[in-house]
Design a protein around this motif. Structure first.
Motif, PDB file in Angstrom:
ATOM      1  N   LEU A 181      35.179 -15.947  -6.033  1.00 54.11           N
ATOM      2  CA  LEU A 181      35.216 -14.640  -5.357  1.00 54.11           C
ATOM      3  C   LEU A 181      34.842 -13.319  -6.067  1.00 54.11           C
ATOM      4  CD1 LEU A 181      38.740 -15.066  -3.593  1.00 54.11           C
ATOM      5  CD2 LEU A 181      36.758 -15.853  -2.697  1.00 54.11           C
ATOM      6  N   CYS A 182      33.615 -13.059  -6.007  1.00 52.84           N
ATOM      7  CA  CYS A 182      33.045 -12.060  -6.561  1.00 52.84           C
ATOM      8  C   CYS A 182      32.057 -11.107  -5.651  1.00 52.84           C
ATOM      9  CB  CYS A 182      32.288 -12.620  -7.635  1.00 52.84           C
ATOM     10  SG  CYS A 182      31.269 -11.282  -8.694  1.00 52.84           S
ATOM     11  N   ALA A 183      32.581  -9.833  -5.168  1.00 49.41           N
ATOM     12  CA  ALA A 183      31.636  -9.156  -4.411  1.00 49.41           C
ATOM     13  C   ALA A 183      30.697  -8.336  -5.189  1.00 49.41           C
ATOM     14  CB  ALA A 183      32.520  -8.122  -3.699  1.00 49.41           C
ATOM     15  N   PRO A 184      29.220  -8.831  -4.813  1.00 51.85           N
ATOM     16  CA  PRO A 184      28.165  -8.323  -5.621  1.00 51.85           C
ATOM     17  C   PRO A 184      28.087  -6.753  -5.463  1.00 51.85           C
ATOM     18  CG  PRO A 184      27.479  -9.802  -3.994  1.00 51.85           C
ATOM     19  CD  PRO A 184      28.831  -9.633  -3.606  1.00 51.85           C
ATOM     20  N   SER A 185      28.758  -6.015  -4.816  1.00 52.29           N
ATOM     21  CA  SER A 185      28.536  -4.542  -4.762  1.00 52.29           C
ATOM     22  C   SER A 185      29.752  -3.939  -5.513  1.00 52.29           C
ATOM     23  CB  SER A 185      28.771  -4.001  -3.250  1.00 52.29           C
ATOM     24  OG  SER A 185      30.043  -4.500  -2.715  1.00 52.29           O
ATOM     25  N   LEU A 186      30.659  -4.822  -6.258  1.00 52.90           N
ATOM     26  CA  LEU A 186      31.765  -4.340  -6.783  1.00 52.90           C
ATOM     27  C   LEU A 186      31.537  -4.594  -8.401  1.00 52.90           C
ATOM     28  CD1 LEU A 186      34.925  -5.123  -4.857  1.00 52.90           C
ATOM     29  CD2 LEU A 186      33.394  -3.197  -4.716  1.00 52.90           C
ATOM     30  N   SER A 187      32.141  -3.889  -9.229  1.00 60.03           N
ATOM     31  CA  SER A 187      31.784  -4.067 -10.942  1.00 60.03           C
ATOM     32  C   SER A 187      32.664  -5.149 -11.044  1.00 60.03           C
ATOM     33  CB  SER A 187      32.157  -2.833 -11.724  1.00 60.03           C
ATOM     34  OG  SER A 187      33.656  -2.697 -11.521  1.00 60.03           O
ATOM     35  N   ASN A 188      32.588  -5.752 -12.475  1.00 64.38           N
ATOM     36  CA  ASN A 188      33.222  -6.966 -13.000  1.00 64.38           C
ATOM     37  C   ASN A 188      34.910  -6.441 -12.874  1.00 64.38           C
ATOM     38  OD1 ASN A 188      31.036  -8.531 -13.059  1.00 64.38           O
ATOM     39  ND2 ASN A 188      30.802  -8.061 -15.382  1.00 64.38           N
ATOM     40  N   ASP A 189      35.301  -5.384 -13.350  1.00 65.52           N
ATOM     41  CA  ASP A 189      36.352  -4.815 -13.421  1.00 65.52           C
ATOM     42  C   ASP A 189      37.055  -4.757 -11.782  1.00 65.52           C
ATOM     43  OD1 ASP A 189      36.522  -4.486 -16.337  1.00 65.52           O
ATOM     44  OD2 ASP A 189      36.013  -2.553 -16.234  1.00 65.52           O
ATOM     45  N   GLU A 190      36.305  -4.223 -11.070  1.00 66.51           N
ATOM     46  CA  GLU A 190      36.862  -4.058  -9.764  1.00 66.51           C
ATOM     47  C   GLU A 190      36.801  -5.215  -8.970  1.00 66.51           C
ATOM     48  OE1 GLU A 190      34.970   0.121  -8.117  1.00 66.51           O
ATOM     49  OE2 GLU A 190      33.586  -1.790  -8.081  1.00 66.51           O
ATOM     50  N   ASN A 191      36.090  -6.306  -9.241  1.00 59.85           N
ATOM     51  CA  ASN A 191      36.456  -7.675  -8.854  1.00 59.85           C
ATOM     52  C   ASN A 191      37.529  -8.324  -9.494  1.00 59.85           C
ATOM     53  OD1 ASN A 191      34.343  -8.554  -6.911  1.00 59.85           O
ATOM     54  ND2 ASN A 191      33.128  -7.976  -8.345  1.00 59.85           N
ATOM     55  N   ALA A 192      37.964  -8.055 -10.565  1.00 58.74           N
ATOM     56  CA  ALA A 192      39.136  -8.640 -11.340  1.00 58.74           C
ATOM     57  C   ALA A 192      40.325  -8.064 -10.835  1.00 58.74           C
ATOM     58  CB  ALA A 192      39.121  -8.422 -12.688  1.00 58.74           C
ATOM     59  N   VAL A 193      40.549  -6.886 -10.382  1.00 67.69           N
ATOM     60  CA  VAL A 193      41.607  -6.317  -9.735  1.00 67.69           C
ATOM     61  C   VAL A 193      41.786  -6.750  -8.472  1.00 67.69           C
ATOM     62  CG1 VAL A 193      42.384  -4.251  -8.933  1.00 67.69           C
ATOM     63  CG2 VAL A 193      41.458  -4.097 -11.186  1.00 67.69           C
ATOM     64  N   LEU A 194      40.751  -6.988  -7.780  1.00 65.29           N
ATOM     65  CA  LEU A 194      40.750  -7.347  -6.218  1.00 65.29           C
ATOM     66  C   LEU A 194      41.265  -8.934  -5.983  1.00 65.29           C
ATOM     67  CD1 LEU A 194      40.460  -6.551  -3.389  1.00 65.29           C
ATOM     68  CD2 LEU A 194      37.980  -7.164  -3.648  1.00 65.29           C
ATOM     69  N   TYR A 195      40.549  -9.770  -6.918  1.00 65.62           N
ATOM     70  CA  TYR A 195      40.516 -11.514  -6.779  1.00 65.62           C
ATOM     71  C   TYR A 195      41.388 -11.850  -7.694  1.00 65.62           C
ATOM     72  CZ  TYR A 195      36.797 -10.329  -3.252  1.00 65.62           C
ATOM     73  OH  TYR A 195      36.084  -9.588  -2.409  1.00 65.62           O
ATOM     74  N   GLY A 196      41.593 -11.131  -8.806  1.00 62.10           N
ATOM     75  CA  GLY A 196      42.347 -11.958 -10.221  1.00 62.10           C
ATOM     76  C   GLY A 196      41.903 -12.979 -10.587  1.00 62.10           C
TER      77      GLY A 196
END
Length: 319
Positions: A181-196
């Motif tokens: 799970l990794c949204a292309p429009s979000l940064s790595n930090d944002e993806n980490a917060v959202l999807y763990g």
């Protein structure tokens, strides 16, 4: 220029319809009619979209307008008959379907309805209405002590039932797939917060419950045959998703995050694409979860809304 815009909108509507995005199809056809006026093809297509959304009153309104504008066109009568079926008005639905067959005996939609058992269902459902009319016009008056049903020569046990049951057929199918799970429009930090930890590659066994809702066919005793269900699930789920890497093996998920929510939407669309029109109208909902227990179950009924203009997480501050 306006005619070209209307043509583009009509094409958009057709693509949305084929993809199972029926609200989007309605919007496109409506915008096209704002330019072209009440075109019978657009009205018929919008009626079909409403039918798939189970909006019988709206489907009937468009179909009746088709008949008013072009009374010699069989498709308007077919759409009106299906809308009336959805609304439970079987007698009038049967009359309109017979009218459509009279206008064009080779209409492909009528043949599909005959093969799928819808025509037989309408005739069966309409029988009590016909008997009631015949009783009201031709039967002698009865005293309160003598029920009117006794005037029929056919024994009560042999009469057609007043109504056939409407049931939900729930079929369960498991499949396994790998995803990250990794949204292309979000940064790595944002993806980490959202999807763990789910930002890494991981696998799941998913459980799908497909819910078909419809009337029991008086001839077959089924709402839909088990073999049809098995074929639909094999073609839309097993062949497409089972033991696949969703991010790389399924083109849809190269642009869409393979969350369980998006996976449910994808399966719905895939089912729409392989089902016959008659069976597509019976698709009620799907339930999807991962793991051995449904702690978080996604329930999808084919409803779509306008997407937000930008990702909801964009611009968030990472704490």
């Amino acid at each position: 220029m306006d005619s070209e815009t209307a043509k583009i909108l009509c094409g958009d509507g057709n693509r949305h319809y084929q993809g199972g995005r029926f609200w989007d199809a309605v919007e496109a056809y409506s915008k096209a009619m704002e330019i072209k006026g009440e075109d019978t093809h657009l009205l018929s297509n919008r009626s079909a979209s409403y039918l798939n959304l189970r909006k019988g009153d709206l489907a009937l309104s468009d179909a009746r307008r088709c008949i008013e504008i072009r009374p010699e066109w069989s498709k308007g009568y077919v759409k009106a008959a299906l809308a009336l079926r959805l609304l439970g008005q079987y007698g009038e639905a049967t009359i309109l379907l017979e009218k459509a067959a009279e206008i064009d005996p080779h209409d492909q939609y009528i043949k599909v309805l005959e093969k799928s058992g819808v025509t037989d269902e309408l005739l069966h459902q309409a029988l009590p209405e016909k008997q009631e009319r015949m009783s009201a016009t031709s039967s002698p008056r009865h005293s309160p002590s003598m029920p009117a049903v006794e005037s029929y020569s056919v024994p009560r046990t042999q009469q057609a039932p007043i109504a056939v049951p409407v049931v939900d057929v729930v079929t369960r199918q498991e499949f396994s797939a790998v995803r990250k799970l990794c949204a292309p429009s979000l940064s790595n930090d944002e993806n980490a917060v959202l999807y763990g930890k789910d930002t890494g590659i991981h696998g799941h066994t998913f459980t799908l419950e497909l819910v078909i809702r419809g009337s029991v066919n008086p001839t077959t005793g089924h709402v839909i045959s088990p073999s049809c269900l098995s074929t639909y699930l094999r073609r839309s789920v097993i062949d497409t998703l089972d033991h696949k890497h969703l991010d790389t093996d399924v083109p849809y998920f190269r642009l869409n995050v393979p969350t369980t929510e998006n996976l449910a939407s994808f399966i719905w669309t895939s089912l729409q694409e392989v089902m016959t029109p008659a069976h597509r109208a019976l698709l009620h909902e799907i339930r999807l979860w991962s793991g051995s227990t449904p702690n978080n179950t996604i329930v999808f009924k084919g409803e779509y809304r306008q997407a937000p203009p930008k990702p909801l997480m964009a611009g968030m501050e990472v704490m």
